[in-house]
Design an enzyme around this catalytic site. Structure first.
Site, PDB file in Angstrom:
ATOM      1  N   ASP A   2       2.693  -2.312   6.019  1.00 31.86           N
ATOM      2  CA  ASP A   2       3.363  -2.440   4.269  1.00 31.86           C
ATOM      3  C   ASP A   2       3.011  -3.959   4.053  1.00 31.86           C
ATOM      4  O   ASP A   2       3.805  -4.462   3.194  1.00 31.86           O
ATOM      5  CB  ASP A   2       4.464  -2.118   4.422  1.00 31.86           C
ATOM      6  N   LYS A  53       3.395  -2.542  -8.513  1.00 29.38           N
ATOM      7  CA  LYS A  53       3.512  -3.815  -8.195  1.00 29.38           C
ATOM      8  C   LYS A  53       2.804  -4.555  -8.396  1.00 29.38           C
ATOM      9  O   LYS A  53       2.519  -6.162  -7.711  1.00 29.38           O
ATOM     10  CB  LYS A  53       3.905  -4.330  -6.674  1.00 29.38           C
ATOM     11  N   CYS A  88      17.352  -1.411  -1.415  1.00 33.88           N
ATOM     12  CA  CYS A  88      16.752  -0.578   0.424  1.00 33.88           C
ATOM     13  C   CYS A  88      16.627  -1.153   1.253  1.00 33.88           C
ATOM     14  O   CYS A  88      15.593  -0.714   1.594  1.00 33.88           O
ATOM     15  CB  CYS A  88      15.527   0.336  -0.613  1.00 33.88           C
TER      16      CYS A  88
END
Lengths: 406, 140
Positions: free
Chosen positions: A200, A226, A364
């Site tokens: 990731d 991002k 998160c």
């Protein structure tokens, strides 16, 4: 050309504004980054000049739009050094990319009793798709623990590997602590046991060099927003040998070869995984973001960012009562902290009134918060348009806020 | 004092400050001064779990009036809890249901009562009104 911070800042129109009467200091880059004019213009110009649904068209606009769109696939291929642009699949973002893998790889290769390895520092987007898969397929999820310093327990990872392990899915860089995980070593270890690895790269793609061939990872996923590109676009890179075996997980336009009610055949890579009209305007914006980063010399950007990060870490240590969450030997771009016994919400609220955009809460990554026994952190995350002066102002503000909250 | 008068009093107190940091200093002070929450009431059923911060709320009917107790783990939220208790506690269910809360807007803290803020305060205000409805129903 040397790296000129003022020129860089001038490229990002949003940075010049005031918030609550104070100059904006944007330190929430791990959540999303700001966009340079060239990216904003590239996306807007699609709608001004070439907007037309891509592929399948015989007319001029459609052909031009398709060409520009497909150019971006090449740019992404070069950016991550993928062997082929067929292995670059456009998605809506990291989350959709992980869901794609969980659904397609999971449906194709996983059986009840199989195991998947995740880590305690994963973002929810790299946890929940696997939990949904685990429920559907009767697969077990193993979790690599995080040390007190915020690093992966590599020995524990090694001990988890067994003949039932089918996949390891791990963050390249932690979104909470900035830990740079030893992904090359993880891939080597996994491949020794013939286990594929997904990385990731949401927090890494714009901060460190990413070469998927050097990493030898099987899958690498990231988001456009991002890395200074528009929101709503992402990338799923996968090795051809896997992609060819995996079934598509969404059906619709573009991903088909021939459709009939007696049976449908699927298109070739990469289109097999790109059902429906993609966000081509956003993806063209992603191409502009890659161009922008390259024009400003990636090496210089990374060096500047890392120096800024080291400077911030050093300066912030002087703030009375500050506690850092995660102090890995290899970390970058993200600093999570607590101020005395103050609640992160209070610190973030007061900093906002002083013009600082930081994020507070669990980011998160609730399992990681549980690991450290805290409700959340305050997180400062940096980009190459941030400055040492902004760090100095942050330190002053933290001292003031710390005093107010006692 | 009526709920309206209490709200006007709060607005008056906050009007002394132009600077955000001064307003928040006052909120922090109010949070610190809030009567301590009875630990017996710190239970799951009294917890309003915002994404960012937690709020506890307990309500009792005493002589036809609702006595609220509240708390939060974030001091700024606790300061706003203190203001809400000051304005609404000690009033009858009817009074609580009839009055609009306008002081939060007026003192510039509206953002904390926005549904997207997820600090537990929106749910707390709803819960206070819900208690008023429940006690009213019980009174018949």
């Amino acid at each position: 050309m040397a790296f000129d911070i003022q020129n860089i800042r001038d490229d990002f129109p949003i940075l010049g504004q005031k918030v609550n009467g104070k100059p904006l200091v944007y330190l929430d880059n791990a959540a999303t980054t700001q966009k340079p004019v060239s990216v904003i213009e590239a996306e807007a110009n699609v709608y001004r000049t070439i907007n037309s649904n891509i592929h399948r068209g015989v007319h001029h606009l459609s052909n031009v739009c398709t060409e520009v769109f497909e150019d971006v696939r090449q740019k992404v291929k070069d950016f991550i050094n993928a062997p082929s642009s067929d292995e670059v699949i456009f998605t809506r973002g990291t989350t959709e990319s992980v869901n794609l893998l969980a659904a397609s790889f999971g449906e194709t290769f996983l059986n009840p009793g199989d195991e998947i390895i995740l880590t305690e520092m994963e973002h929810h987007s790299n946890i929940v798709p696997w939990q949904l898969l685990a429920q559907r397929k009767g697969v077990t999820i193993k979790v690599v623990p995080v040390t007190d310093g915020g690093e992966l327990d590599m020995q524990a990872l090694g001990e988890m590997l067994n003949e039932k392990t089918r996949l390891i899915s791990v963050a390249h860089i932690s979104n909470v602590m900035g830990t740079i995980n030893p992904v090359r070593e993880i891939v080597a270890l996994a491949h020794a046991a013939e286990i594929p690895v997904m990385i990731d790269g949401a927090q890494a793609i714009h901060h460190v060099p990413v070469d998927v061939q050097a990493l030898d990872c099987d899958f690498y996923v990231f988001s456009g927003h991002k890395m200074y590109a528009p929101t709503g676009v992402g990338v799923f890179y996968g090795k051809r040998k896997w992609l060819e075996q995996m079934n598509p997980y969404q059906g619709g336009g573009e991903m088909i070869d021939k459709v009939s009610f007696s049976g449908t055949t699927f298109n070739d890579l990469p289109y097999k995984f790109e059902a429906g009209t993609p966000n081509y305007a956003g993806i063209i914006g992603l191409g502009a973001a890659i161009d922008y980063l390259k024009q400003n010399h990636l090496e210089e950007i990374w060096n500047y960012e890392h120096q800024l990060f080291e400077y911030a870490l050093d300066k912030m240590k002087s703030v009375s009562g500050i506690r850092f969450v995660g102090e890995a030997a290899q970390h970058t771009s993200v600093i999570s902290f607590l101020l005395g016994n103050s609640h992160p919400f209070d610190v973030g609220t007061l900093l906002d009134k002083l013009g600082f955009a930081l994020r507070t809460g669990h980011h998160c990554a609730q399992p990681l918060m549980d690991r450290f026994g805290i409700p959340g952190t305050v997180r400062a995350s940096f980009a190459f348009y941030n400055t040492k002066e902004e760090v100095d102002h942050l330190v002053e503000a933290l001292i003031r806020v710390g005093t107010m909250l006692g | 004092m009526t709920i309206k008068e209490k709200q006007e009093e709060v607005i008056e107190e906050f009007s002394a400050f132009d600077d955000w940091m001064d307003k928040y200093s006052l909120l922090i002070e109010l949070g610190n001064e809030l009567d301590s929450f009875d630990e017996a009431y710190r239970q799951e059923q009294n917890l309003i779990d915002g994404c960012q911060s937690k709020v506890w709320l307990h309500a009792e009917l005493k002589d036809g009036k609702i006595d609220f107790q509240g708390d939060s783990d974030a001091i700024i939220v606790k300061g706003i809890v203190a203001l809400l208790l000051r304005v609404l506690s000690g009033h009858t269910p009817d009074e609580i249901l009839e009055n609009d809360l306008f002081f939060i807007d007026e003192i510039g803290l509206k953002e904390h009562l926005s549904p997207t803020r997820s600090n537990g305060l929106v749910a707390m205000v709803k819960q206070m009104k819900a208690y008023a409805l429940a006690f009213k129903a019980k009174q018949g």
